[in-house]
Design a protein around this motif. Structure first.
Motif, PDB file in Angstrom:
ATOM      1  N   GLY A   1       0.790  -1.230   0.000  1.00 15.79           N
ATOM      2  CA  GLY A   1       0.000   0.000   0.000  1.00 15.79           C
ATOM      3  C   GLY A   1       0.820   1.277   0.000  1.00 15.79           C
ATOM      4  N   LEU A   2       2.147   1.169   0.151  1.00 17.99           N
ATOM      5  CA  LEU A   2       2.978   2.366   0.205  1.00 17.99           C
ATOM      6  C   LEU A   2       2.952   3.156  -1.097  1.00 17.99           C
ATOM      7  CD1 LEU A   2       6.149   1.314   2.232  1.00 17.99           C
ATOM      8  CD2 LEU A   2       4.333   2.876   2.922  1.00 17.99           C
ATOM      9  N   THR A   3       2.681   2.480  -2.219  1.00 17.01           N
ATOM     10  CA  THR A   3       2.628   3.198  -3.492  1.00 17.01           C
ATOM     11  C   THR A   3       1.474   4.187  -3.526  1.00 17.01           C
ATOM     12  OG1 THR A   3       1.341   1.356  -4.397  1.00 17.01           O
ATOM     13  CG2 THR A   3       3.717   1.336  -4.794  1.00 17.01           C
ATOM     14  N   SER A   4       0.364   3.850  -2.887  1.00 14.60           N
ATOM     15  CA  SER A   4      -0.789   4.749  -2.854  1.00 14.60           C
ATOM     16  C   SER A   4      -0.859   5.558  -1.571  1.00 14.60           C
ATOM     17  CB  SER A   4      -2.088   3.954  -3.033  1.00 14.60           C
ATOM     18  OG  SER A   4      -2.223   2.985  -2.008  1.00 14.60           O
ATOM     19  N   ASP A   5      -0.141   5.098  -0.521  1.00 13.37           N
ATOM     20  CA  ASP A   5      -0.148   5.815   0.756  1.00 13.37           C
ATOM     21  C   ASP A   5       1.264   5.851   1.335  1.00 13.37           C
ATOM     22  OD1 ASP A   5      -0.764   7.009   3.180  1.00 13.37           O
ATOM     23  OD2 ASP A   5      -1.454   5.138   4.103  1.00 13.37           O
ATOM     24  N   PRO A   6       2.138   6.712   0.757  1.00 13.04           N
ATOM     25  CA  PRO A   6       3.528   6.788   1.233  1.00 13.04           C
ATOM     26  C   PRO A   6       3.699   7.722   2.430  1.00 13.04           C
ATOM     27  CG  PRO A   6       3.261   8.211  -0.651  1.00 13.04           C
ATOM     28  CD  PRO A   6       1.899   7.589  -0.389  1.00 13.04           C
ATOM     29  N   SER A   7       2.674   7.813   3.260  1.00 12.18           N
ATOM     30  CA  SER A   7       2.697   8.745   4.387  1.00 12.18           C
ATOM     31  C   SER A   7       3.725   8.326   5.431  1.00 12.18           C
ATOM     32  CB  SER A   7       1.320   8.818   5.038  1.00 12.18           C
ATOM     33  OG  SER A   7       0.993   7.583   5.643  1.00 12.18           O
ATOM     34  N   GLU A   8       4.108   9.288   6.263  1.00  7.91           N
ATOM     35  CA  GLU A   8       5.052   8.997   7.348  1.00  7.91           C
ATOM     36  C   GLU A   8       4.454   7.994   8.322  1.00  7.91           C
ATOM     37  OE1 GLU A   8       6.507  12.408   9.341  1.00  7.91           O
ATOM     38  OE2 GLU A   8       7.319  13.358   7.535  1.00  7.91           O
ATOM     39  N   GLU A   9       3.153   8.097   8.546  1.00 14.06           N
ATOM     40  CA  GLU A   9       2.498   7.166   9.471  1.00 14.06           C
ATOM     41  C   GLU A   9       2.589   5.738   8.964  1.00 14.06           C
ATOM     42  OE1 GLU A   9      -1.822   6.325  11.621  1.00 14.06           O
ATOM     43  OE2 GLU A   9      -1.629   7.886  10.093  1.00 14.06           O
ATOM     44  N   ALA A  10       2.332   5.536   7.659  1.00 13.57           N
ATOM     45  CA  ALA A  10       2.396   4.195   7.091  1.00 13.57           C
ATOM     46  C   ALA A  10       3.813   3.638   7.184  1.00 13.57           C
ATOM     47  CB  ALA A  10       1.928   4.210   5.640  1.00 13.57           C
ATOM     48  N   GLN A  11       4.800   4.474   6.909  1.00 12.98           N
ATOM     49  CA  GLN A  11       6.187   4.026   6.991  1.00 12.98           C
ATOM     50  C   GLN A  11       6.601   3.749   8.435  1.00 12.98           C
ATOM     51  OE1 GLN A  11       9.000   6.192   4.410  1.00 12.98           O
ATOM     52  NE2 GLN A  11       7.243   7.240   3.517  1.00 12.98           N
ATOM     53  N   ARG A  12       6.095   4.544   9.361  1.00 17.97           N
ATOM     54  CA  ARG A  12       6.388   4.330  10.773  1.00 17.97           C
ATOM     55  C   ARG A  12       5.763   3.017  11.255  1.00 17.97           C
ATOM     56  NH1 ARG A  12       5.158   8.998  12.148  1.00 17.97           N
ATOM     57  NH2 ARG A  12       2.977   8.664  12.761  1.00 17.97           N
ATOM     58  N   ASN A  13       4.530   2.761  10.820  1.00 15.00           N
ATOM     59  CA  ASN A  13       3.867   1.506  11.186  1.00 15.00           C
ATOM     60  C   ASN A  13       4.614   0.302  10.614  1.00 15.00           C
ATOM     61  OD1 ASN A  13       1.916   3.003  12.487  1.00 15.00           O
ATOM     62  ND2 ASN A  13       0.385   2.777  10.872  1.00 15.00           N
ATOM     63  N   LEU A  14       5.069   0.442   9.380  1.00  9.83           N
ATOM     64  CA  LEU A  14       5.813  -0.640   8.737  1.00  9.83           C
ATOM     65  C   LEU A  14       7.093  -0.933   9.513  1.00  9.83           C
ATOM     66  CD1 LEU A  14       6.350  -2.604   6.423  1.00  9.83           C
ATOM     67  CD2 LEU A  14       7.350  -0.692   5.141  1.00  9.83           C
ATOM     68  N   TRP A  15       7.828   0.108   9.856  1.00 11.20           N
ATOM     69  CA  TRP A  15       9.079  -0.069  10.591  1.00 11.20           C
ATOM     70  C   TRP A  15       8.817  -0.727  11.943  1.00 11.20           C
ATOM     71  CZ3 TRP A  15      10.975   1.675  15.288  1.00 11.20           C
ATOM     72  CH2 TRP A  15      12.358   1.499  15.496  1.00 11.20           C
TER      73      TRP A  15
END
Length: 240
Positions: free
Chosen positions: A191-205
């Motif tokens: 989903g990062l391609t459509s939602d590259p937000s900091e929150e999404a990346q933080r959740n992924l990490w």
């Protein structure tokens, strides 16, 4: 109404599910049962992902609207682990880590096992430590199919020689949680391609760190990343 982006993501996931099912059929026809079951598992995961992309889909998953898969001796490795974990929880509840209570139905990929997990969670009291309490709780709360599955798992031999211990129970719990994390991590990455937000990346990490800790430390890491657990349950559609 779903947005165009949600519709496209759901359609993409559904297409991948169809591809997995076609490949599973081919594998089954050629006698490769193990690969067929693995691909069927992946198809189910993609269908769940497609439903989560739509507003009403998460509601349907929460209500367990998806038809339960039949229990069979030809289960995939993932389903077998879920089955063994529930057998230990039912037959030897004293061996289960307190973190079993944080394991939600959405972390199970087999819908029958997810329903049984929900029934046990809904009724097991904080001080219930013995098997009879679990039996009574499940029987009073669950529907007929779930009670039948409970009775089946209560009587079925656990696949462990020479005996069941805390280490075995922990291994099953860590494996189920770890596989749920793998599913959630993959969904966020997709989903990062459509939602590259900091929150999404933080959740992924956060979830990646939790997954790594489980691999390195096993059951000792189950309670070490509460923020990752919140992210996991949010991604899978469970309340934190």
């Amino acid at each position: 109404m779903p947005t165009d982006a949600q519709i496209l993501e759901a359609a993409h996931a559904a297409a991948k599910a169809a591809e997995h099912l076609a490949n599973a059929w081919t594998a089954a026809e050629t006698g490769n049962g193990g690969e067929a079951l693995k691909l069927a598992d992946e198809a189910q995961a993609e269908l769940r992902k497609a439903l989560r992309r739509l507003p009403k889909g998460r509601e349907a998953l929460g209500a367990r609207a998806v038809t339960a898969l039949p229990v069979s001796t030809g289960e995939s490795p993932r389903h077998r682990t879920e089955r063994e974990l529930l057998k230990v929880a039912i037959q030897h509840p004293g061996l289960m880590s307190p973190h079993f209570r944080t394991l939600t139905p959405d972390e199970f990929t087999h819908q029958g096992y997810a329903r049984l997990r929900a029934a046990i969670t809904a009724e097991r009291s904080e001080d219930a430590e013995d098997a009879p309490t679990w039996v009574s709780a499940c029987d009073e709360a669950a529907d007929g199919d779930t009670r039948a599955l409970y009775a089946e798992l209560a009587a079925e031999e656990i696949r462990r020689r020479p005996g069941v211990d805390r280490q075995f129970a922990d291994e099953q719990l860590v494996t189920v949680r770890g596989r749920a994390l793998e599913t959630a991590v993959k969904e966020v990455q997709d989903g990062l391609t459509s939602d590259p937000s900091e929150e999404a990346q933080r959740n992924l990490w956060s979830m990646q760190q939790y997954r790594m800790a489980l691999r390195e430390q096993g059951a000792a890491a189950l309670g070490e990343h509460p923020e990752a657990l919140v992210c996991l349950h949010d991604q899978l559609g469970s309340p934190a």
